[in-house]
Design a protein around this motif. Structure first.
Motif, short mmCIF file in Angstrom:
data_model
loop_
_atom_site.label_atom_id
_atom_site.label_comp_id
_atom_site.label_asym_id
_atom_site.label_seq_id
_atom_site.Cartn_x
_atom_site.Cartn_y
_atom_site.Cartn_z
N GLU A 59 0.75 -1.30 -0.02
CA GLU A 59 0.07 0.09 0.14
C GLU A 59 0.77 1.13 0.00
O GLU A 59 1.66 1.30 0.78
CB GLU A 59 -0.93 0.12 1.42
CG GLU A 59 -1.95 -0.91 1.31
CD GLU A 59 -2.63 -1.01 2.65
OE1 GLU A 59 -2.66 -0.17 3.24
OE2 GLU A 59 -3.49 -1.95 2.63
N ILE A 60 0.44 2.22 -0.74
CA ILE A 60 1.32 3.47 -0.84
C ILE A 60 0.04 4.64 -0.69
O ILE A 60 -0.28 5.12 -1.29
CB ILE A 60 2.02 3.90 -1.92
CG1 ILE A 60 2.93 2.51 -2.10
CG2 ILE A 60 2.94 5.04 -1.85
CD1 ILE A 60 4.04 3.04 -3.42
N PRO A 61 0.02 5.05 0.79
CA PRO A 61 -1.04 5.81 0.99
C PRO A 61 -1.01 7.23 0.26
O PRO A 61 0.18 7.91 0.21
CB PRO A 61 -1.13 6.12 2.77
CG PRO A 61 -0.16 4.72 3.04
CD PRO A 61 0.88 4.43 1.80
N GLY A 62 -1.95 7.78 -0.04
CA GLY A 62 -1.94 9.15 -0.63
C GLY A 62 -1.55 9.08 -2.04
O GLY A 62 -1.63 10.24 -2.71
N VAL A 63 -1.00 8.02 -2.54
CA VAL A 63 -0.42 8.11 -3.98
C VAL A 63 -1.67 7.35 -4.85
O VAL A 63 -1.89 6.24 -4.54
CB VAL A 63 0.75 7.38 -4.34
CG1 VAL A 63 1.28 7.29 -5.50
CG2 VAL A 63 1.85 8.06 -3.28
N SER A 64 -2.34 8.07 -5.67
CA SER A 64 -3.58 7.66 -6.41
C SER A 64 -2.94 6.55 -7.64
O SER A 64 -1.62 6.51 -7.79
CB SER A 64 -4.12 8.63 -7.12
OG SER A 64 -3.45 9.25 -8.01
N PHE A 89 0.62 6.95 -9.85
CA PHE A 89 1.63 5.73 -9.76
C PHE A 89 1.70 5.24 -11.01
O PHE A 89 3.00 5.20 -11.43
CB PHE A 89 1.25 4.60 -8.87
CG PHE A 89 2.13 3.56 -8.62
CD1 PHE A 89 3.25 3.71 -7.53
CD2 PHE A 89 2.18 2.68 -9.19
CE1 PHE A 89 4.43 3.05 -7.45
CE2 PHE A 89 3.04 1.41 -9.05
CZ PHE A 89 4.17 1.59 -8.25
N LEU A 93 -3.04 3.85 -3.84
CA LEU A 93 -2.59 2.32 -4.24
C LEU A 93 -2.66 1.67 -3.25
O LEU A 93 -2.00 1.51 -2.28
CB LEU A 93 -1.09 2.56 -4.72
CG LEU A 93 -0.69 1.52 -5.39
CD1 LEU A 93 -0.98 1.60 -6.92
CD2 LEU A 93 1.05 1.33 -5.50
N ASN A 94 -3.55 0.37 -3.51
CA ASN A 94 -3.83 -0.73 -2.93
C ASN A 94 -4.42 -0.58 -1.41
O ASN A 94 -4.66 -1.49 -0.68
CB ASN A 94 -2.30 -1.36 -2.59
CG ASN A 94 -1.96 -2.14 -3.95
OD1 ASN A 94 -2.84 -2.78 -4.80
ND2 ASN A 94 -0.79 -2.08 -4.17
#
Lengths: 251, 476
Positions: A89-94, A98, A142-143
């Protein structure tokens, strides 16, 4: 396409891969099966260039290029794609941001300008349709908060966008119910082409009912102990892995 | 975590000095120096008296030591309290600005040109102790908006300045506020008349140039009933081996139904990779909200060797709203103790605190915040979220939330998380073809998104680049 010879790798002094020989030709679909702890995920990580592993010996070539000296992103730029068993998961990155970054980094490596925003959007829409994905998906982080099925579909979505020459699908079936599995497998099949090779890594035979491989290899204790065609998968389904383990013990 | 250990010597991109002659007062602080500063600025007697009183107050005070930062205290008698690039006559047009200074601003990527019209930004530029150039004054004046250097406001709008100066941050407030009140040199004054919505961003750019000087700017923003203004400040300084002191005071007054949005992109010189030099950034910022008013602080803090700063809101009027959005990055040996105070006095007051700390290298970052619900703050609400992101294992992150509740109907929520940029995240990005440095920028910008979204568009882009730059090579 991919040529692995005598590959030995360890982590923290613990040997995991004990001499892998594997050759994957252009357009071929190979499957690696094996019980837990046999080294399946290590193999995919080592091919993709994860640094946690110590390569003891052997060679790793992709279209004649030695991969050993290349960073993971350089391997990716050559056309190597790994669909992760556990996508992070990469919070805040749509998702949009990405994949845009990923695509433009691939283009940069080829000496191309970043893709125009409208072309990018069109490309994303096209691939989403291919995978039957919802539009709202693109603006999500992302995720983050994705279901198991959504995460795996997102992996295949990225594969569709990056158009790799070799895609490694690491336990793509894990955590999926039968419907999600079918959708993901259909996505993969849609991306099959004579130009693209695929390496499917799986514990169970069921994914191979949907993605039919040309070759199957059984990994045990860091070694390929048996190779065959898709009939081997059925045999494994019936007899389990134990007979191969015993067979290896005899050797 | 091998990749997370390597720390760079990323060069500070703004570390040049400009070779212009300057008019500088000899180091030291006493009543005569204050009289001299006041005289150089042609100030009226009341302003001088106000300063001298502040100086007397300051002399009685001791330097605070409660912040979670460690540094050698400034030697107040070794600082020069006034430095102005020559010539110091009032500048009417750009042609009169020293060409060397214009080059400086080109290097900084700041255009003093009227082409700023295109981006809708009116700008005041302060170098060392004086304001160099304020753009768009005439256009703003048509709407009754005053935007000028503080020294000019003291002379031209004494009634407004006298009425509001020191009302939100009194001279007795703290050691550095008292010092600032005694010696402040320039800064911006903004006044938005009743019901007026300021049509452009007002912006001040601060630059310390001269060696051995301190910068003590004073900013005062008054938004009359039902008005709106968005204000942005940016700051840089040359690279110097010694520490430079920056002690500013900012006061905001939002009258009934007014809204002030105050954004800061702070990039003072942070010192080198060994922790030598850098700016001491000791700042007092506070806003007062009357009924239905709103004050929103947004800050992106990447510079300074030591930061000590708590932009706060006094929510005096009912239904008033206070917001604090912060990204504080520390790398190398930087130390930051920053946060906010939300003082709820009125009924139905609301506050939101979103704080994102990022620590790399051997740095230390602390969030310190106070949420106070006064006895008359019926149904007051606060939501606080304090997140920390650590890079490597030699840095430290700390959270000091203080909560004081004197009203049973008030509600306070506090959430906090600490995370690390994981090898898993980096490898995932790498595998998709994204090199590590770009991956970090992507992850950090995602982490800060809620705060960056609050910045005016043009500055959000700048802030994103700055974040990437200040963390460049912090893993490798």
């Amino acid at each position: 396409m991919l040529k692995i010879q005598g590959l030995k790798a360890s982590i923290d002094g613990q040997p995991i891969l004990n001499g892998i020989d594997l050759e994957i030709g252009r357009g071929e679909v190979h499957a690696i099966m094996g019980p837990n702890g046999s080294g399946k995920s290590t193999l995919s990580n080592v091919i993709a260039g994860r640094e946690d592993y110590e390569i003891e010996s052997g060679s790793l070539e992709f279209e004649g290029t030695d991969l050993m000296e290349l960073a993971p992103e350089e391997r990716a730029h050559l056309g190597l794609f790994l669909s992760f068993q556990y996508p992070v998961e990469i919070p805040g990155v749509s998702v949009t941001n990405f994949v845009k970054t990923a695509i433009n980094q691939h283009r940069k490596a080829k000496g191309l300008e970043p893709m125009e925003a409208k072309d990018m959007l069109r490309l994303m829409r096209e691939k989403m349709e291919l995978l039957g994905m919802d539009k709202g998906f693109l603006s999500r982080s992302l995720n983050e908060g994705f279901s198991g099925g959504e995460k795996k579909r997102n992996e295949i979505f990225q594969m569709a966008l990056l158009e790799p020459k070799l895609a490694i699908l690491d336990e793509t079936d894990s955590g999926l119910d039968i419907d999600a599995l079918r959708i993901v497998a259909e996505g993969v099949n849609a991306l099959r082409s004579p130009e693209r090779s695929i390496l499917v890594i799986t514990h169970y035979q069921r994914l191979l009912e949907y993605i039919q491989p040309d070759f199957i290899h059984v990994l045990h204790k860091g070694r390929i102990v048996k190779s065959g065609d898709k009939g081997l998968a059925l045999e494994l389904e019936k007899r389990g892995y134990d007979w191969l383990k015993e067979k290896e013990a005899e050797v | 975590m091998e990749v997370l250990e390597h720390i760079t010597r990323n060069e500070y991109a703004y570390g040049f000095t400009t070779d212009v002659e300057s008019d500088k007062v000899p180091p030291g602080l006493n009543e005569d120096v204050i009289r001299l500063i006041s005289a150089k600025k042609n100030e009226p007697q009341w302003m001088l008296d106000w300063r001298l009183e502040a100086y007397r107050i300051w002399q009685e005070m001791t330097e605070p030591e409660w912040a979670n930062v460690h540094y050698e205290k400034p030697h107040f008698q070794e600082i020069s309290y006034y430095s102005a690039p020559k010539p110091k006559k009032t500048l009417g047009s750009l042609d009169e600005v020293d060409p060397e200074l214009l080059k400086t601003f080109e290097k900084l990527g700041i255009s003093l040109d009227e082409q700023k019209r295109l981006t809708g930004v009116a700008m005041d530029v302060v170098v060392d102790s004086v304001s160099i150039k304020t753009t768009f004054q005439a256009k703003l004046k048509e709407m009754g908006i005053l935007f000028c250097p503080m020294s000019e406001a003291v002379r031209d709008h004494p009634d407004l300045v006298r009425k509001y100066l020191g009302t939100v941050v009194p001279r007795t407030d703290n050691f550095y506020a008292a010092l600032n009140s005694a010696v402040f040199t320039d800064g911006s004054f903004c006044y938005i008349p009743k019901g007026v919505r300021c049509p452009m961003e007002l912006s001040t750019y601060f630059r310390i140039n001269e060696a051995g000087t301190g910068q003590f700017e004073r900013t005062l923003i008054v938004a009359e009933e039902g008005s709106y203004v968005s204000y942005l400040e940016g700051c840089t300084a040359p690279m110097r081996d010694e520490n430079q002191l920056h002690a500013a005071v900012v006061e905001l007054i939002a009258l009934d139904g007014a809204e002030i949005k105050y954004s800061t992109v702070q990039n003072w010189y942070p010192g080198d990779a060994q922790g030598k030099g850098g700016v001491f950034n000791f700042v007092t910022k506070r806003g007062l909200c009357e009924r239905n008013a709103k004050i929103s602080w947004t800050q992106v803090e990447t510079g300074s060797a030591v930061t000590w700063k708590y932009p706060s809101c006094i929510l005096k009027g009912e239904n008033s709203v206070g917001e604090f959005y912060s990204v504080a990055v520390t790398n190398h040996h930087q130390q930051a103790d920053t946060g906010t105070k939300m003082i709820h006095l009125g009924r139905n007051t609301k506050s939101t605190i979103i704080s994102k700390g990022i620590c790399a290298g051997k740095s230390n970052g602390s969030y310190r915040g106070l949420v106070k619900m006064g006895p008359r703050a019926q149904n007051a609400r606060n939501f606080s979220q304090c997140d920390s992101l650590l890079m490597g294992d030699a840095c430290g992150s700390h959270t000091f939330p203080y909560i004081e509740i004197e009203n049973r109907t008030a509600r306070v929520e506090h959430e906090a998380t600490t995370s690390k940029i994981g090898e898993d995240q980096l490898f995932y990005c790498n595998q998709r073809g994204i090199p590590t440095e770009d991956a970090i920028a992507l992850i950090v910008n995602g982490y800060c998104k809620e705060v960056l979204n609050q910045l005016p568009m043009e500055f959000a882009v700048e802030a994103q680049k700055l974040l990437a730059l200040s963390l460049e090579g912090s893993v490798g």
